[in-house]
Enzyme design. Structure first.
Site, short mmCIF file in Angstrom:
data_model
loop_
_atom_site.label_atom_id
_atom_site.label_comp_id
_atom_site.label_asym_id
_atom_site.label_seq_id
_atom_site.Cartn_x
_atom_site.Cartn_y
_atom_site.Cartn_z
N HIS A 1 -5.90 2.75 1.57
CA HIS A 1 -5.14 3.93 2.01
C HIS A 1 -5.77 4.57 3.26
O HIS A 1 -5.08 4.89 4.23
CB HIS A 1 -5.09 5.01 0.92
N ASP B 1 0.90 -1.14 0.00
CA ASP B 1 0.00 0.00 0.00
C ASP B 1 0.95 1.20 0.00
O ASP B 1 1.58 1.49 1.02
CB ASP B 1 -0.89 0.01 1.25
N HIS B 2 1.07 1.85 -1.14
CA HIS B 2 2.17 2.83 -1.26
C HIS B 2 2.03 4.00 -0.28
O HIS B 2 2.99 4.70 -0.02
CB HIS B 2 2.34 3.31 -2.70
#
Lengths: 374, 509
Positions: free
Chosen positions: B261, B198-199
């Site tokens: 996110h 999950d960047h």
């Protein structure tokens, strides 16, 4: 415009107020006070360049201090705001000029401008003095003393080690040491490899080649001295019984390693003047281990001096060579790096002590150790 | 265990161990825009080992030379370091290779294996492999099965080498498919070998949230129901679906942003201090937050959630189309481009503290932040006529990342008049060094075997367990009238009402 010393803070507050009203400043963040003591006027231009680089990145209060002999004793102050490239204030810029005997009053008058509760860092620009009251009093007051050993002679490493011994409450940061971190990492990286690790105990030769300054008479640059000190410290090489062999343009040191049955290690220091390479910079480091250089580890600066070629040759193991890039030499960048974490660096202190020990016979202090340092 | 004496006391970066990094779907945009520039930047930062090799695997016919050239163009365009430095690029490019093959073709995996074994010999990658699945999730099972069949996955207990797999979101579409995906992944890989990206977690500012909470004494004592009135988490985007209409029709804002996110931000904001900054200790605490989320089910779905979809409007002074007019979007689409929810975390720390979240596209401006709204002072001593504005701590994730604290100050003058003032900390103007891209940090962490900033299976599952009933209730309940907000505004009116009926308001971003 000169400002009375007791009006400097008021003057700065007024300027911040004005900047806020003109929507230039949204916040007044400060990380630390940076006191810069300039020993020669000729250095001011260079210092200003470095400051511009630093304040672009970190909101600091700078106090640039210089002195002029003669005349009535007086300290002249000036104050302005540093503006970054976005035309936003990024810190206070105070300058102090001490005339005549007023140089002795400087420490207390610098004190009044040091930001409360934030670290105070002192950068002494130029040669380290052997005995200087201002220097000592400023070092005593600082959390971090900044130097750049690249501009020193080899014997000055002696002084740096002495300062580290004497002033235990301040950390010492050396721009050059900060710059060497990348090189140290590349050397250490050779022996991270499990197949290379055993060769560390079989080291027989280490070669340092460096690009000397014009007319330099030292056997090595301070960079070589620091790296040598670090390796001696890390590998427990006996620095007290180092045997030096000096030849024109080269030097050899024979060292023994304590704590085991290790082979003798010969250090070769070679001059390798290279265009485009900063004075004193290393051009090649080679570590050989085992019989007949069975394993060979090399870091060699390339035609583009910003790149080095890293190669590890170990029997029956494949490790491809790698080109590594180093940012260009920039004093502002190194200063910023030193300011990032203004705490003691025991490895630097131990390395510079080892360097003092090993270099003592070839780079003695001209003035001898002043009593104040012992 | 061997300790390199030259490392003792040396303040150095963490360098990755020898490995081969295989990207499945290497001809796609992610590889060119993000993954290769990230690997190149790691190389420039001297964080890649000499024994590093990268293999692009995709069904597009290409040669290694063509692949290197394409990657050069991509890196020149998208790397944060410009210009690309020739010698470093040439060195890096010599480590890039390409294997053409379809994901179902067993022979292609045999060729991949051959290439990997060759690189073990010629590049010294020592049998260490990382597989990055930059492919649609529908292809995961096939890729995983074929990797296992081709003998390309090492035993997780084998200490002499490692195999790891990186997967990109979406991690399923709901609880069932999310669990099915985990099941598929676990068929080929142990959980310790799986790195779910999950960047957001790779962003410096999200990591700084941990530093802020657990590196300071002054805030943590206030970080609870006794002092906090409510929390708002906003992920506002000013752009539309940007050509991803087909993807968005499948996903919507809930699956694209909220399930991953936004809940990640919530977890980091609300978690208890972990016993250590170690992967499982951190992730254990994070998942506890999700487990403590009060389920939104039945009638509460319509009370506690709001959906929106943008109509035409304007962006940056120019007209823009509505969602239904975007390419590859159904003109009758009921996909949400905006979500707002009121959440409650039922645990000792957060009981009674509502957490309002919102995420949307084509909003007024781009801004991601967490704002902690403190309670009012118990007695308005200094300003009896006017209520005192509560303090707010805002943690800005992007853009202009930083932290600001709004508190009350006296207006100069003879009267005791108070007004709120802001104390601001801007990351960009305080620290000079440019932050590494999230993909740099996360790819390096994976090479180093540090999963702290990756989502664990139970985390993903818990997130779906919370979100799925909401999505299902939306599907089966009364449908809103879409579109219900204009591009360039702050979302549907119902979102404002969601918070206003509690006597609060969305913070101006």
């Amino acid at each position: 415009m000169n400002i009375p010393l007791d009006q400097v803070d008021k003057h700065l507050a007024k300027m911040w107020d004005g900047a806020t009203r003109h929507d230039q400043a949204t916040a007044r963040t400060t990380l630390l006070t940076l006191v810069i003591i300039v020993t020669e006027d000729a250095m001011l231009e260079r210092v200003n360049k470095v400051i511009a680089d630093v304040v672009e990145a970190q909101p600091v209060r700078t106090i640039v201090v210089s002195s002029a002999p003669g005349g009535d004793a007086e300290i002249i102050a000036n104050a302005a705001l540093h503006m970054n490239s976005q035309n936003q204030p990024s810190g206070d810029a105070i300058t102090l000029l001490a005339k005549g005997n007023a140089r002795h009053w400087l420490p207390e008058n610098i004190d009044r401008f040091i930001l409360s509760g934030m670290p105070c860092c002192v950068w002494w620009v130029g040669d380290l003095p052997d005995r200087d009251n201002l220097f000592e009093r400023m070092v005593e007051r600082s959390d971090l003393t900044l130097i750049n050993s690249a501009e020193m002679d080899l014997r000055d490493l002696n002084k740096v080690a002495d300062i580290a011994d004497k002033f235990r409450q301040t950390a010492i940061a050396d721009f050059t040491w900060a710059r060497l971190r990348g090189m140290q990492d590349l050397i250490a990286r050779f022996f991270d490899h499990p197949d290379a690790a055993p060769y560390l105990d079989e080291l027989t030769r280490i070669t340092f080649a460096f690009s000397p300054r014009e007319n330099d008479i030292d056997v090595a640059s301070t960079r070589v001295g620091l790296l040598l000190g670090w390796i001696c410290h890390a590998l427990h090489l006996d620095t007290q019984h180092a045997k030096w062999y000096l030849k024109k343009g080269a030097a050899q040191i024979v060292l023994h390693r304590s704590g085991g049955n290790y082979p003798e290690v010969t250090i070769h220091i070679q001059r390798d003047k290279r265009p485009g390479v900063h004075d004193g910079a290393l051009t090649r480091i080679e570590l050989a281990a085992g019989a007949d250089d069975e394993a060979l580890f090399t870091i060699a600066r390339q035609d583009d001096p910003a790149n080095v070629l890293w190669t590890a040759r170990i029997p029956n193991v494949v490790i491809p060579p790698q080109v590594m890039h180093f940012e260009s030499h920039n004093e502002g960048r190194m200063l910023r790096r030193c300011l990032e974490n203004p705490v003691r660096d025991p490895l630097f202190e131990q390395s510079v002590r080892a360097a003092r020990e090993i270099l003592r016979s070839v780079a003695p202090r001209l003035s001898g150790p002043p009593s104040t340092y012992r | 265990m061997y300790a390199n004496p030259l490392r003792v006391g040396l303040e150095t970066e963490r360098v990755a161990p020898p490995c081969a990094f295989v990207i499945f779907g290497a001809s796609g945009d992610l590889t060119r825009r993000k993954l290769i520039p990230a690997l190149y930047n790691l190389n420039v930062s001297r964080l890649l080992p000499a024994s590093f090799a990268m293999i692009g695997f995709a069904n597009t016919e290409s040669t290694t030379e063509q692949f290197r050239e394409n990657m050069h163009v991509g890196t020149a365009q998208f790397s944060r370091r410009k210009p690309v430095e020739d010698a470093t690029w040439l060195d890096f490019a010599s480590r890039l290779h390409y294997v053409t093959g379809t994901f179902e073709d067993a022979a292609a995996y045999a060729r991949l294996r051959e290439k990997l074994e060759e690189l073990d010999q010629t590049a010294g990658t020592r049998g260490n492999r990382i597989y990055y699945l930059a492919i649609p999730p529908s292809l995961f099972p096939m890729a995983i099965e074929n990797l296992a069949k081709a003998g390309l996955v090492s035993d997780p207990n084998d200490r002499s080498r490692f195999t790891r797999i990186i997967v990109e979101k979406p991690f399923g579409r709901d609880l069932a498919s999310g669990d099915a995906l985990n099941h598929q992944l676990h068929k080929g890989f142990a959980e310790s070998q799986i790195f779910r990206i999950d960047h957001y977690l790779g962003k410096e500012t999200v990591q700084n949230l941990l530093a802020f909470r657990f590196g300071n004494e002054i805030f943590e004592p206030l970080w609870n129901r006794n002092h906090i009135d409510h929390v708002q988490i906003s992920v506002a985007e000013d752009i539309g679906v940007e050509g991803r209409g087909k993807f968005y029709e499948e996903a919507g804002t809930t699956r694209d942003i909220v399930q991953n996110h936004l809940l990640q931000l919530l977890m980091v904001m609300a978690m208890e201090p972990p016993a250590a900054f170690e992967a499982d200790a951190v992730r254990d605490e994070k998942v506890k937050v999700l487990r403590a989320l009060r389920p939104i089910v039945g009638e509460s779905v319509s009370k506690l959630t709001v959906r929106g979809q943008y109509a035409h409007g304007s962006f940056a002074g120019k007209p823009v189309v509505g969602y239904r007019e975007e390419p590859n979007v159904s003109p009758h689409s009921m996909i949400e481009t905006y979500v707002a929810m009121k959440l409650e975390v039922d645990n000792w720390r957060w009981a009674g503290v509502p957490i309002y979240i919102r995420a949307g596209k084509r909003l007024t401006k781009r801004s991601t932040e967490i704002s902690i709204h403190f309670k009012r002072v118990p007695h308005s001593l200094l300003s009896p006529k006017e209520p005192i504005t509560p303090d707010v701590l805002a943690l800005r994730i992007q853009p202009d990342d930083g932290i600001s604290l709004r508190f009350m100050a006296k207006v100069p003058g003879p009267s005791m008049i108070l007004r709120p003032v802001n104390m601001d900390f801007h990351y960009g103007t305080t620290f000079a060094e440019s932050s590494p891209e999230a993909y740099e940090r996360l790819n390096l962490d994976c090479m180093l075997g540090d999963p702290t900033l990756f989502a664990r299976a139970d985390e993903v599952s818990a997130a779906w367990r919370f979100i799925t009933p909401v999505i299902e209730a939306w599907q089966h309940g009364v449908q809103p009238t879409f579109p219900n907000y204009h591009a360039g505004t702050w979302g549907p009116d119902d979102a404002a009402r969601l918070i206003e009926r509690d006597g609060r308001a969305w913070r101006r971003l």
